[in-house]
Write a protein that holds these residues in place. Structure first.
Motif, PDB file in Angstrom:
ATOM      1  N   GLN A 153       0.918   4.006  -2.848  1.00 34.67           N
ATOM      2  CA  GLN A 153       0.679   5.427  -2.562  1.00 34.67           C
ATOM      3  C   GLN A 153       1.804   6.275  -3.129  1.00 34.67           C
ATOM      4  O   GLN A 153       1.558   7.321  -3.744  1.00 34.67           O
ATOM      5  CB  GLN A 153       0.553   5.664  -1.058  1.00 34.67           C
ATOM      6  CG  GLN A 153      -0.765   5.204  -0.481  1.00 34.67           C
ATOM      7  CD  GLN A 153      -0.832   5.365   1.031  1.00 34.67           C
ATOM      8  OE1 GLN A 153       0.189   5.523   1.702  1.00 34.67           O
ATOM      9  NE2 GLN A 153      -2.037   5.330   1.572  1.00 34.67           N
ATOM     10  N   LYS A 175       0.833  -1.207   0.000  1.00 32.81           N
ATOM     11  CA  LYS A 175       0.000   0.000   0.000  1.00 32.81           C
ATOM     12  C   LYS A 175       0.864   1.252   0.000  1.00 32.81           C
ATOM     13  O   LYS A 175       0.572   2.222  -0.709  1.00 32.81           O
ATOM     14  CB  LYS A 175      -0.931   0.006   1.212  1.00 32.81           C
ATOM     15  CG  LYS A 175      -2.116  -0.917   1.071  1.00 32.81           C
ATOM     16  CD  LYS A 175      -3.020  -0.843   2.273  1.00 32.81           C
ATOM     17  CE  LYS A 175      -4.171  -1.816   2.148  1.00 32.81           C
ATOM     18  NZ  LYS A 175      -5.041  -1.802   3.334  1.00 32.81           N
ATOM     19  N   LYS A 176       1.924   1.241   0.809  1.00 31.91           N
ATOM     20  CA  LYS A 176       2.823   2.402   0.835  1.00 31.91           C
ATOM     21  C   LYS A 176       3.471   2.602  -0.527  1.00 31.91           C
ATOM     22  O   LYS A 176       3.575   3.722  -1.014  1.00 31.91           O
ATOM     23  CB  LYS A 176       3.905   2.216   1.905  1.00 31.91           C
ATOM     24  CG  LYS A 176       3.414   2.401   3.315  1.00 31.91           C
ATOM     25  CD  LYS A 176       4.530   2.209   4.317  1.00 31.91           C
ATOM     26  CE  LYS A 176       4.031   2.297   5.737  1.00 31.91           C
ATOM     27  NZ  LYS A 176       5.093   2.045   6.710  1.00 31.91           N
ATOM     28  N   ASN A 227       1.406   6.355  -6.861  1.00 33.20           N
ATOM     29  CA  ASN A 227       0.300   7.228  -7.254  1.00 33.20           C
ATOM     30  C   ASN A 227       0.658   8.700  -7.080  1.00 33.20           C
ATOM     31  O   ASN A 227       0.317   9.528  -7.933  1.00 33.20           O
ATOM     32  CB  ASN A 227      -0.964   6.897  -6.447  1.00 33.20           C
ATOM     33  CG  ASN A 227      -1.562   5.565  -6.842  1.00 33.20           C
ATOM     34  OD1 ASN A 227      -1.312   5.063  -7.924  1.00 33.20           O
ATOM     35  ND2 ASN A 227      -2.334   4.976  -5.961  1.00 33.20           N
TER      36      ASN A 227
END
Length: 196
Positions: A110, A106-107, A113
């Protein structure tokens, strides 16, 4: 060389004290003349039997593949899960590792993104600046064209462009825009003289 002043663990100290008490009780039974003369030490034998039974129970739950276990011994049961605790611990570790990897993913997503948004914004700004430059250039070209049309010989009908290089009395037919005001006045003056 040896650390003698190390603090002893509380459980370990309790176990040592319990063993010492048991040894004292055993010695009092052995050295008690009345019990010794009667025969066997029943309590000690009972303790040994209990200890062996505990060992068998522990031993029977170690593994189903133990060669000491017999088929008729009723110690191996179908569906018995002897590795339940170790399997649960392993599953907890795997879940923890999976959560950690998911958080790292997820990090990473992120960060990716955020970088993608930053690059998109930069590209948008560059594209907008380029479009602005193209628009300004097109506007300048359009203004120059209009200026050339307005001030050029075509719309102003400059008769000088129609004069030939072979003489002032000759004209270039495809460029001739008509007579100049002086020529018109000369013709009118000549006609007036002819009428008299």
């Amino acid at each position: 060389m040896y650390k003698l002043d190390v603090a002893v663990d509380a459980r370990e100290a309790a176990a040592i004290e319990r063993r010492q008490n048991m040894e004292k009780q055993r010695q009092s039974r052995i050295f008690n003349a009345r019990q010794r003369t009667i025969g066997m030490d029943i309590e000690a034998l009972d303790d040994q039997i209990k200890g062996r039974n505990k060992e068998k129970k522990l031993r029977s739950n170690i593994s189903d593949e133990d060669p000491c276990l017999s088929i008729s011994g009723m110690q191996v049961f179908s569906g018995e899960d002897l590795q339940y605790d170790s399997r649960k611990d392993l599953q907890k570790e795997q879940i923890t590792e999976k959560k950690r990897l998911s958080m790292e993913q997820k990090k990473g997503d992120q960060l990716y993104n955020m970088k993608a948004v930053e690059m998109d914004q930069r590209a948008f700004k560059e594209k907008a600046a380029l479009q602005q430059q193209v628009l300004l250039k097109n506007k300048t070209i359009t203004l120059l064209k209009w200026s050339n049309h307005i001030h050029g010989d075509m719309l102003t009908e400059n008769p000088a462009v129609a004069q030939s290089a072979f003489g002032p009395h000759r004209v270039i037919p495809d460029r001739w825009k008509g007579m100049s005001p002086s020529q018109v006045s000369d013709i009118l003056h000549t006609q007036a003289l002819q009428r008299l």
